[in-house]
Scaffold this motif. Structure first.
Motif, PDB file in Angstrom:
ATOM      1  N   ASP A  69     -31.898 -89.960  36.309  1.00 31.76           N
ATOM      2  CA  ASP A  69     -32.366 -89.547  34.982  1.00 31.76           C
ATOM      3  C   ASP A  69     -31.259 -89.689  33.928  1.00 31.76           C
ATOM      4  N   THR A  70     -30.060 -90.005  34.357  1.00 28.46           N
ATOM      5  CA  THR A  70     -28.942 -90.176  33.428  1.00 28.46           C
ATOM      6  C   THR A  70     -29.238 -91.311  32.457  1.00 28.46           C
ATOM      7  N   ALA A  71     -29.164 -90.994  31.171  1.00 26.48           N
ATOM      8  CA  ALA A  71     -29.483 -91.978  30.141  1.00 26.48           C
ATOM      9  C   ALA A  71     -29.266 -91.348  28.771  1.00 26.48           C
ATOM     10  N   VAL A  72     -29.351 -92.172  27.745  1.00 31.61           N
ATOM     11  CA  VAL A  72     -29.463 -91.664  26.381  1.00 31.61           C
ATOM     12  C   VAL A  72     -30.949 -91.501  26.092  1.00 31.61           C
ATOM     13  N   TYR A  73     -31.324 -90.318  25.655  1.00 32.41           N
ATOM     14  CA  TYR A  73     -32.722 -90.007  25.377  1.00 32.41           C
ATOM     15  C   TYR A  73     -32.961 -90.056  23.865  1.00 32.41           C
ATOM     16  N   TRP A 112     -36.839 -93.846  15.146  1.00 33.63           N
ATOM     17  CA  TRP A 112     -36.059 -93.399  16.294  1.00 33.63           C
ATOM     18  C   TRP A 112     -35.022 -92.379  15.854  1.00 33.63           C
ATOM     19  N   GLY A 113     -34.753 -91.434  16.738  1.00 35.12           N
ATOM     20  CA  GLY A 113     -33.627 -90.549  16.516  1.00 35.12           C
ATOM     21  C   GLY A 113     -32.337 -91.233  16.913  1.00 35.12           C
ATOM     22  N   GLN A 114     -31.229 -90.508  16.765  1.00 36.51           N
ATOM     23  CA  GLN A 114     -29.928 -91.106  17.047  1.00 36.51           C
ATOM     24  C   GLN A 114     -29.602 -91.118  18.533  1.00 36.51           C
ATOM     25  N   GLY A 115     -30.347 -90.369  19.300  1.00 38.10           N
ATOM     26  CA  GLY A 115     -30.142 -90.336  20.743  1.00 38.10           C
ATOM     27  C   GLY A 115     -29.265 -89.175  21.176  1.00 38.10           C
ATOM     28  N   THR A 116     -29.547 -88.665  22.364  1.00 33.38           N
ATOM     29  CA  THR A 116     -28.727 -87.596  22.943  1.00 33.38           C
ATOM     30  C   THR A 116     -28.485 -87.923  24.412  1.00 33.38           C
TER      31      THR A 116
END
Length: 115
Positions: free
Chosen positions: A89-93, A105-109
């Motif tokens: 599940d490791t990723a930028v969401y 899109w958001g900036q990502g977390t």
């Protein structure tokens, strides 16, 4: 112009939980569909979960039974409760929505699942 701001990412051990939140601003309309996508290193961005204004949800097979998407339609906010997290599940969401045929899109977390 819609702005999406995410929060809630971090580092968690396998089996742990995290909750992501996203708030949309810049529109007076109740957004029809909001969702979460993710992108792991070296992989394409993929849909994780989406939810409509009426509460209909859709999940990727890999997260069914572990992740729950919810929203407050009146406030244009969406959350993703992630349980039993796995290293994969490791990723930028990224938070996502669409208005007037334009995708935002958001900036990502960053979410990192590691022992």
């Amino acid at each position: 112009q819609v702005q999406l701001v995410e929060s809630g990412g971090g580092l968690v051990q396998p089996g742990g939980s995290l909750r992501l939140s996203c708030a949309a601003s810049g529109t007076a309309f109740s957004l029809n569909v909001m969702g979460w996508y993710r992108q792991a290193p070296g992989k394409e961005r993929e849909s994780v979960a989406t939810i409509t204004r009426r509460g209909s949800t859709n999940y990727a097979d890999s997260v069914k039974g572990r992740f729950t998407i919810s929203r407050d339609g009146a406030k244009n906010t969406v959350s993703l409760q992630m349980n039993d997290l796995k290293p994969e599940d490791t990723a930028v969401y990224y938070c996502n929505t669409e208005l007037a045929s334009r995708v935002y899109w958001g900036q990502g977390t960053q979410v990192t699942v590691s022992s």
